[in-house]
Structures are given as C-alpha cells and as structure tokens.
Design an enzyme around this catalytic site. Structure first.
Site, PDB file in Angstrom:
ATOM      1  N   GLY A   1      44.065  50.033  40.439  1.00  0.00           N
ATOM      2  CA  GLY A   1      45.455  50.443  40.274  1.00  0.00           C
ATOM      3  C   GLY A   1      46.245  49.341  39.601  1.00  0.00           C
ATOM      4  O   GLY A   1      45.717  48.562  38.806  1.00  0.00           O
ATOM      5  N   SER A  45      43.832  40.770  35.337  1.00  0.00           N
ATOM      6  CA  SER A  45      43.574  41.404  36.638  1.00  0.00           C
ATOM      7  C   SER A  45      42.238  42.156  36.651  1.00  0.00           C
ATOM      8  O   SER A  45      42.183  43.345  36.968  1.00  0.00           O
ATOM      9  CB  SER A  45      44.716  42.360  37.008  1.00  0.00           C
ATOM     10  OG  SER A  45      45.880  41.639  37.345  1.00  0.00           O
ATOM     11  N   PRO A  46      41.144  41.473  36.332  1.00  0.00           N
ATOM     12  CA  PRO A  46      39.847  42.158  36.236  1.00  0.00           C
ATOM     13  C   PRO A  46      39.296  42.655  37.562  1.00  0.00           C
ATOM     14  O   PRO A  46      38.397  43.506  37.567  1.00  0.00           O
ATOM     15  CB  PRO A  46      38.936  41.075  35.641  1.00  0.00           C
ATOM     16  CG  PRO A  46      39.563  39.781  36.083  1.00  0.00           C
ATOM     17  CD  PRO A  46      41.036  40.036  36.033  1.00  0.00           C
ATOM     18  N   TYR A  81      56.038  32.644  35.045  1.00  0.00           N
ATOM     19  CA  TYR A  81      55.146  32.339  36.159  1.00  0.00           C
ATOM     20  C   TYR A  81      55.750  31.232  37.022  1.00  0.00           C
ATOM     21  O   TYR A  81      55.916  30.090  36.572  1.00  0.00           O
ATOM     22  CB  TYR A  81      53.771  31.904  35.645  1.00  0.00           C
ATOM     23  CG  TYR A  81      52.966  33.008  34.982  1.00  0.00           C
ATOM     24  CD1 TYR A  81      53.328  34.341  35.098  1.00  0.00           C
ATOM     25  CD2 TYR A  81      51.833  32.702  34.238  1.00  0.00           C
ATOM     26  CE1 TYR A  81      52.595  35.343  34.492  1.00  0.00           C
ATOM     27  CE2 TYR A  81      51.075  33.705  33.631  1.00  0.00           C
ATOM     28  CZ  TYR A  81      51.466  35.019  33.762  1.00  0.00           C
ATOM     29  OH  TYR A  81      50.731  36.020  33.163  1.00  0.00           O
ATOM     30  N   VAL A  98      42.290  44.233  45.515  1.00  0.00           N
ATOM     31  CA  VAL A  98      41.021  43.833  44.896  1.00  0.00           C
ATOM     32  C   VAL A  98      39.917  44.775  45.364  1.00  0.00           C
ATOM     33  O   VAL A  98      39.823  45.091  46.557  1.00  0.00           O
ATOM     34  CB  VAL A  98      40.681  42.380  45.281  1.00  0.00           C
ATOM     35  CG1 VAL A  98      39.315  41.975  44.755  1.00  0.00           C
ATOM     36  CG2 VAL A  98      41.757  41.432  44.742  1.00  0.00           C
ATOM     37  N   PHE A  99      39.090  45.239  44.421  1.00  0.00           N
ATOM     38  CA  PHE A  99      38.032  46.191  44.792  1.00  0.00           C
ATOM     39  C   PHE A  99      36.791  45.518  45.368  1.00  0.00           C
ATOM     40  O   PHE A  99      35.978  46.162  46.037  1.00  0.00           O
ATOM     41  CB  PHE A  99      37.651  47.087  43.607  1.00  0.00           C
ATOM     42  CG  PHE A  99      37.127  46.366  42.391  1.00  0.00           C
ATOM     43  CD1 PHE A  99      35.830  45.877  42.330  1.00  0.00           C
ATOM     44  CD2 PHE A  99      37.947  46.188  41.276  1.00  0.00           C
ATOM     45  CE1 PHE A  99      35.347  45.227  41.205  1.00  0.00           C
ATOM     46  CE2 PHE A  99      37.471  45.544  40.136  1.00  0.00           C
ATOM     47  CZ  PHE A  99      36.172  45.061  40.105  1.00  0.00           C
TER      48      PHE A  99
END
Length: 305
Positions: free
Chosen positions: A220, A215-216, A52, A225-226
C-alpha cells in the site's frame, strides 16, 4: 555490488542507494556508522530531500561525514525539493533557494543530482528550465531528475530543458508492482489491467531515465512492511525458500526481485539499521531466475492469465 549508469549521465552508481529520510533521528556518531557501513557494503549513492527531518537529515549527514574518513568525492549525493508546507512549488526562485539551503546543510559545493519531489500542478516548464540552467551553469548541480512523475509530466518538463532528466523516483516493490502488472493484463477488464501511470516503466526505459524504487518493502502507501507480515504468508514462504537457496535473507531477496528487472532499476533502501544494510547488500549479487522472479510475483498476489 553491481554498478549501473544513471540515465544519460556519466554517473556510475551502486544499484542500491541509501535513503536518508530517517537520519534526522540519529546522533552524529550513529549516522557516521550508518554511512560507513553503507560504503563498506558497496553503496556510494545517498538520497536526500530538503523536507526530510525539516532539513535535519542533511545536517546530520554532513556532520557525520566530517566525523569519518570518507571523502565527498567518493559519494554520489542526490537531494530533492519542491514540497512546501501545504503546497508544491516549482517556481524558479523556490528551486534555486532550496538548492542553496540544501548545499549549506550538506556543507558541499554541489549536488550530483537534484530531483523535483512531487508534481506541481502549477508547473511552468520554462521557469524550471531557467532554474536548472542557472544551477548547472553555477556548478551547484550536475544533473536533474524528478520523483513520482507520470510519463506526460516527464515529457512536458523535458521539452523545455537543456539537459536530459536522468532519474524518476517511483514507489515499487513486490507489493506495489502495478507498473509491471498492468502490462501483463493489457485489454483485460480487471482491476490490474487499469493503466494508472501512462506506462511509466516502459516510457522511462525508452527515454533512458533511471527508475529509483522507493519504499521497496512497503505494501500500500506506507501501510506497513510485508516482510514477516501475517497477511502475506504465501509471499513470505516464497521469499524464505529463495533466501535459504541463496544463503541470504528475505529482505535481500525482495531487493533482488527488483534488481532482476531489465530496466536496471536502482533501489533506495531507507533503513538506518546497519545490520539491515548488510543483509540487503549481501544479496546484491543474487540474480533470480526467470521462474523465481515470476514465482515471487504471483506469491505477492499478481496473477498470470
């Protein structure tokens, strides 16, 4: 915030953890603010990896801790290793060398958990076991885990280890819920019924290994982001309805959906936005009903037979 036991360890952690991948982009003062906000919001678990920010995230984290009144003893720190430039490496020398670098950058004497980052096709379980044994004996690592491992990878490695693996990081959320969906499409000749992971969710529960959801909020693989995305109107409408009911935000409800699963999944949020940390943790006590959980599941595009 709800606390959970991590695998078969003595670690009792916040169910929500802070992922520190983006901390390399912050200054020390801002990073201190992020860490302090997380602590004040009930988070005591911080997830790192040696890649990271090419190690800079761990350096900024350690500097930010020195800039605060927070004690290392009050934190659970996890880091990961094994990804190199263009290949994966689970050799004994690389694992030990990686941990030494991680400890130096974090300026700490030990890691609570070390996880292997992504499966190495050339893994030698006995060699990994030797590295883990040496790190545990020297007091540099207390517990071990994996990330993005299938059931067979976990079992292959576990049979050589002296200690039980305690975590497996897997991508999971409302728009990445295949490991739940295929269980409800058993023996069905449809796309959702394809078992791509060896029933990893059930297997981790049987082995008492804590799943850490990364990555909640993504759909995909890092496609976006949804939340508030125009392609997912039905899902966002359902999230908004429940957000209003529970007086929280859609982000909080999306995490509550993960936490509602009986596997006691630990969710890793990667935001460095203090407001976002607060809104997610403010919803940490929300327990969705069974009907609400399934409503969101279907709104995310998964069908019930």
């Amino acid at each position: 915030m709800k606390k959970i036991q991590i695998g078969q360890s003595d670690i009792v952690s916040s169910q929500i953890a802070l992922g520190c991948m983006r901390m390399a982009d912050l200054g020390v003062n801002k990073a201190s603010e992020v860490i302090e906000t997380a602590i004040d919001s009930g988070i005591n678990f911080f997830d790192h990896a040696d890649i990271y920010g090419s190690g800079q995230s761990e350096i900024i984290f350690s500097q930010a801790l020195k800039n605060s009144d927070i004690s290392r003893d009050d934190l659970i720190i996890q880091s990961k290793c094994g990804i190199r430039d263009g290949f994966y490496d689970f050799s004994k020398d690389h694992i030990i060398h990686s941990v030494e670098g991680i400890l130096e950058r974090l300026d700490t004497d030990y890691l609570d958990i070390l996880a292997l980052h992504r499966p190495d096709a050339l893994i030698e379980p006995t060699e990994v076991a030797e590295a883990f044994y040496q790190l545990k004996k020297s007091g540099k690592v207390n517990y071990f885990g994996v990330s993005n491992f299938s059931t067979s990878h976990v079992d292959l490695l576990q049979q050589a280890l002296f200690d039980k693996l305690v975590v497996n990081q897997l991508q999971f959320g409302l728009k990445h819920a295949g490991m739940v969906a295929h269980n409800m499409n058993v023996n069905m000749e449809n796309e959702t019924g394809i078992n791509r992971d060896g029933a990893v969710l059930d297997h981790m529960r049987m082995k008492n290994i804590t799943i850490q959801a990364w990555s909640p909020f993504q759909y995909g693989y890092f496609d976006g982001v949804f939340i508030d995305h125009p392609d997912f109107i039905k899902l966002n409408n359902s999230l908004e309805k429940l957000a209003q009911k529970y007086h929280v935000t859609k982000n909080g409800i999306a995490i509550a959906w993960i936490s509602r699963h009986p596997a006691n999944i630990q969710t890793i949020i990667g935001t460095m936005n203090t407001g976002r940390i607060k809104e997610v943790t403010d919803a940490s006590d929300v327990v969705l009903t069974r009907q609400e959980w399934y409503e969101l599941y279907q709104a995310a595009g998964f069908n019930l037979l």
